[in-house]
Design a protein around this motif. Structure first.
Motif, PDB file in Angstrom:
ATOM      1  N   HIS A  18       0.804  -1.228   0.000  1.00  9.07           N
ATOM      2  CA  HIS A  18       0.000   0.000   0.000  1.00  9.07           C
ATOM      3  C   HIS A  18       0.840   1.283   0.000  1.00  9.07           C
ATOM      4  O   HIS A  18       0.635   2.164   0.861  1.00  9.07           O
ATOM      5  CB  HIS A  18      -0.958   0.024   1.197  1.00  9.07           C
ATOM      6  N   ARG A  20       1.821   5.008  -0.480  1.00 10.64           N
ATOM      7  CA  ARG A  20       0.993   6.198  -0.622  1.00 10.64           C
ATOM      8  C   ARG A  20       1.892   7.432  -0.641  1.00 10.64           C
ATOM      9  O   ARG A  20       2.735   7.615   0.246  1.00 10.64           O
ATOM     10  CB  ARG A  20      -0.008   6.314   0.545  1.00 10.64           C
ATOM     11  N   SER A  22       2.768  11.354  -0.278  1.00  5.02           N
ATOM     12  CA  SER A  22       2.325  12.427   0.620  1.00  5.02           C
ATOM     13  C   SER A  22       1.750  13.593  -0.164  1.00  5.02           C
ATOM     14  O   SER A  22       2.008  13.752  -1.369  1.00  5.02           O
ATOM     15  CB  SER A  22       3.504  12.903   1.475  1.00  5.02           C
ATOM     16  N   PRO A  65      -5.698  -0.755   3.268  1.00  3.80           N
ATOM     17  CA  PRO A  65      -4.742   0.292   2.888  1.00  3.80           C
ATOM     18  C   PRO A  65      -4.581   1.381   3.941  1.00  3.80           C
ATOM     19  O   PRO A  65      -5.339   1.465   4.912  1.00  3.80           O
ATOM     20  CB  PRO A  65      -5.354   0.868   1.607  1.00  3.80           C
ATOM     21  N   SER A  67      -3.484   5.818   4.295  1.00  4.61           N
ATOM     22  CA  SER A  67      -3.607   7.056   3.532  1.00  4.61           C
ATOM     23  C   SER A  67      -3.112   8.224   4.377  1.00  4.61           C
ATOM     24  O   SER A  67      -3.186   8.186   5.609  1.00  4.61           O
ATOM     25  CB  SER A  67      -5.068   7.305   3.126  1.00  4.61           C
ATOM     26  N   TRP A  68      -2.609   9.245   3.697  1.00  8.58           N
ATOM     27  CA  TRP A  68      -2.117  10.434   4.386  1.00  8.58           C
ATOM     28  C   TRP A  68      -3.257  11.336   4.833  1.00  8.58           C
ATOM     29  O   TRP A  68      -4.291  11.441   4.157  1.00  8.58           O
ATOM     30  CB  TRP A  68      -1.209  11.243   3.466  1.00  8.58           C
ATOM     31  N   VAL A  75      -0.831   9.567   9.278  1.00  9.17           N
ATOM     32  CA  VAL A  75      -1.232   8.534   8.329  1.00  9.17           C
ATOM     33  C   VAL A  75      -2.414   7.778   8.924  1.00  9.17           C
ATOM     34  O   VAL A  75      -2.358   7.322  10.073  1.00  9.17           O
ATOM     35  CB  VAL A  75      -0.074   7.559   8.034  1.00  9.17           C
ATOM     36  N   HIS A 111     -11.963   6.519   2.951  1.00  5.92           N
ATOM     37  CA  HIS A 111     -11.959   6.878   1.536  1.00  5.92           C
ATOM     38  C   HIS A 111     -11.128   8.121   1.247  1.00  5.92           C
ATOM     39  O   HIS A 111     -10.308   8.124   0.337  1.00  5.92           O
ATOM     40  CB  HIS A 111     -13.387   7.090   1.020  1.00  5.92           C
ATOM     41  N   ASP A 112     -11.336   9.202   2.009  1.00  5.84           N
ATOM     42  CA  ASP A 112     -10.670  10.461   1.667  1.00  5.84           C
ATOM     43  C   ASP A 112     -10.725  11.400   2.872  1.00  5.84           C
ATOM     44  O   ASP A 112     -11.456  11.158   3.843  1.00  5.84           O
ATOM     45  CB  ASP A 112     -11.349  11.103   0.449  1.00  5.84           C
ATOM     46  N   GLN A 156     -14.555  10.144  -3.207  1.00 10.45           N
ATOM     47  CA  GLN A 156     -13.399  11.036  -3.208  1.00 10.45           C
ATOM     48  C   GLN A 156     -13.839  12.479  -3.382  1.00 10.45           C
ATOM     49  O   GLN A 156     -14.715  12.800  -4.192  1.00 10.45           O
ATOM     50  CB  GLN A 156     -12.396  10.642  -4.294  1.00 10.45           C
ATOM     51  N   GLY A 293      -0.870   5.100  -4.278  1.00 12.08           N
ATOM     52  CA  GLY A 293      -2.088   5.836  -3.963  1.00 12.08           C
ATOM     53  C   GLY A 293      -1.844   7.267  -3.543  1.00 12.08           C
ATOM     54  O   GLY A 293      -0.715   7.752  -3.509  1.00 12.08           O
ATOM     55  N   ASP A 294      -2.931   7.958  -3.235  1.00 15.33           N
ATOM     56  CA  ASP A 294      -2.955   9.364  -2.826  1.00 15.33           C
ATOM     57  C   ASP A 294      -2.480  10.260  -3.962  1.00 15.33           C
ATOM     58  O   ASP A 294      -3.138  10.333  -4.982  1.00 15.33           O
ATOM     59  CB  ASP A 294      -2.187   9.573  -1.527  1.00 15.33           C
TER      60      ASP A 294
END
Length: 600
Positions: A18, A20, A22, A65, A67-68, A75, A111-112, A156, A293-294
């Motif tokens: 995963h 991601r 930044s 996963p 995410s930032w 994170v 998700h976001d 998103q 991602g991101d």
């Protein structure tokens, strides 16, 4: 002949998960298990300096996963109990401090988040069906944004953070997927005019200007990629129709589109120039590659992507989109194992019983004569791909030839092929698997009397089904986290999994006879040869009672359990629907190795 490798050394090779990028494009976060346990790391893209952030306080298995946060100071990650996937959403600072952000009774999927970190967008089945929620971190308040009867996917924020793109279905066609846009507070929901009812349309990425969306759709059978203008409600399609494609992201300046293209089960990036329409394939060995991602790209516009082939472990690259040059950010580790030990897969085809062509990956162990294993992928809407498969390489190193069939219902060959399995579980797709076993038996170097079938999840269902419907074909079978009783599975499933089962099998009340007839448990008396049943006790997708009822049925038939018995059975504690944890991998490898050594 291949070289045998030490089981524990192979299973202990470190792997990252995963990646991601930044918000500032200067760092990448990822899970990594180089210490022997999964941990969270952050790496500076310029210097290559890598810092371990967590200390045993993230999940052991890297299924979900990360995410930032919007400011790049934290994170987000998912935390459950022993793989049960009843996730809460946590956040970890770069100093390793953890805070619970979203806590629900059920499953939460991040998700976001807005750039100021105020609003966290997530999916949850707390209201029974999977829908979208927005959590206000300042006011400590949660709003439910959608309330659909069918599960909502994705979600998103747009660049202005005033709108959200997502996927839902309001039609009677359960396989249908439509792309939607709504206001960030859940108001003014708009279904985008993409494709036909029954097709699957997805929003993939917002254009930097916020006026267009990258979308994918399979109305024309093969998946296609286009740019949807939100002002005119028109789509400019980019795909030529020769390959299955899906959208990945707009380029950093919004003048290009990166898409994933499928060819012979491989998945590789291509980039479209929006002005000229020209398409360029990334200069990488054919295998499986995908954007991190991101933010996807670093501050210099290079694509941050993970790439692997069937005989080369995963590498994280910074890919220069102009020159095609790569910089290795995370190199694959091989320990004391010679990388040349690993075998490259070959893409092959064979005919099923109705003459349908089935594609598959073949790993030749070099053993003569060779025992063989048919590995059936899960899903069923997934596929075996030419990426480094630890299980396949493990089996090959033990002298087994391996075939991985992409039966009807698999992805990568268009909507019609994917949907062939609907309302036919246990039918044509299982004939495809059996035909793969027969094809293997007819290879002059394969020992036709020593061919096994194995799989996990839906692949576990397939292993059960093959053993009860094609009992003379297989010397033995291994069913991992599989399905045996479809009606019981439905009753014990989360609502969004129930919707998936209804989509593929019909209504369980109206079609009860069909559900029972296509359950391996119904046909248990047909089994002839030994089977190994392996299941995690915390599995929420295919609950452990699926294994227990089949075990009990075998015992009721007079079969004996144990190494010297008619079947073998193992429950894995503190594990859910499979695991990436090194100790769990070692345990499973030992179980499978020992079973096949004795039974095949």
């Amino acid at each position: 002949m291949t070289t045998a490798v030490e089981l524990e050394e192979l299973a202990s090779l470190p792997e990252f998960y995963h990646p991601r990028v930044s918000p500032d494009g200067d760092r990448v976060a990822f899970y990594y298990d180089e210490t022997g346990r999964n941990e969270l790391y952050v790496q500076d893209l310029a210097s290559g300096e890598r810092t371990q952030v967590s200390d045993g306080n993230v999940p052991r298995a890297a299924r979900w996963p990360i995410s930032w946060d919007g400011d790049g100071e934290r994170v987000f990650f998912h935390q459950d109990e022993g793989g049960d996937e009843q996730n809460d959403i946590h956040a970890m600072t770069l100093d390793g401090e953890v805070e619970v952000v979203v806590e629900v009774d059920g499953q939460a999927a991040f998700h976001d988040v807005t750039s100021d970190g105020r609003y966290v967008l997530y999916g949850s089945d707390a209201g029974e069906q999977m829908n979208l929620y927005r959590y206000d971190t300042r006011e400590d308040e949660t709003e439910q944004l959608t309330a659909y009867d069918q599960p909502v996917h994705g979600g998103q924020f747009g660049p202005d953070e005033e709108r959200i793109a997502y996927v839902a279905n309001e039609t009677d066609a359960l396989e249908n997927r439509d792309a939607y846009v709504m206001n960030a507070d859940g108001g003014e929901k708009q279904k985008l005019d993409i494709g036909e009812v029954g097709a699957e349309a997805y929003p993939n990425d917002w254009h930097p200007d916020g006026d267009r969306l990258l979308v994918s759709d399979n109305t024309t059978d093969l998946g296609r990629v286009g740019v949807y203008d939100l002002e005119t409600d028109e789509v400019e399609w980019l795909s030529g129709g020769e390959y299955e494609e899906s959208g990945a992201a707009f380029g950093p300046d919004g003048d290009t589109v990166v898409a994933s293209r499928v060819r012979n089960a491989a998945t590789m990036p291509v980039e479209y120039d929006l002005e000229s329409g020209d398409v360029t394939a990334y200069d990488l060995d054919e295998g499986v590659a995908g954007l991190a991602g991101d933010e996807h790209f670093d501050g210099d516009g290079r694509a941050i992507l993970a790439h692997t082939t069937s005989d080369e472990r995963k590498t994280l690259y910074a890919y220069d989109r102009e020159s095609g040059e790569t910089e290795t950010l995370i190199a694959p580790a091989y320990g004391d194992i010679d990388p040349d030990t690993f075998v490259e897969s070959e893409y092959v085809t064979y005919e099923s019983e109705d003459s349908l062509e089935i594609g598959a990956l073949l790993y030749d162990s070099g053993e003569r004569p060779s025992p063989a294993v048919v590995m059936v992928h899960g899903g069923p809407h997934a596929r075996s791909m030419p990426r480094f498969d630890l299980y396949a390489q493990f089996l090959v190193s033990r002298g087994y030839t391996v075939l991985q069939p992409n039966y009807r219902g698999s992805t990568g060959r268009g909507r019609e092929f994917k949907h062939r399995i609907h309302n036919d579980w246990g039918g044509g797709e299982q004939a495809d698997v059996a035909a793969g076993g027969e094809w293997l038996q007819n290879l002059d170097w394969v020992d036709a009397d020593r061919v096994a079938v194995m799989g996990g999840s839906y692949g576990g269902y397939s292993a059960y089904w093959q053993m009860v419907q094609y009992p003379e074909l297989w010397a033995t079978g291994i069913a991992q986290v599989g399905i045996t009783d479809l009606l019981q599975m439905y009753e014990n499933s989360m609502p969004h999994f129930q919707s998936m089962l209804e989509q593929q099998l019909g209504d369980p009340e109206e079609n009860e006879e069909f559900w029972r007839e296509r359950s391996p448990l119904t046909h248990v008396e047909n089994i002839r040869n030994p089977i190994f049943i392996v299941h995690g006790v915390n599995d929420p997708r295919c609950p452990v009672d699926q294994a227990r009822v089949f075990r009990d049925a075998l015992l009721d038939m007079g079969w004996t359990e144990g190494e010297d018995g008619d079947f073998e059975y193992e429950e894995l504690g503190a594990e859910g629907h499979g695991s990436t944890d090194i100790n769990q991998k070692i345990r499973q490898f030992k179980l499978v190795d020992d079973f096949l050594d004795r039974r095949l």
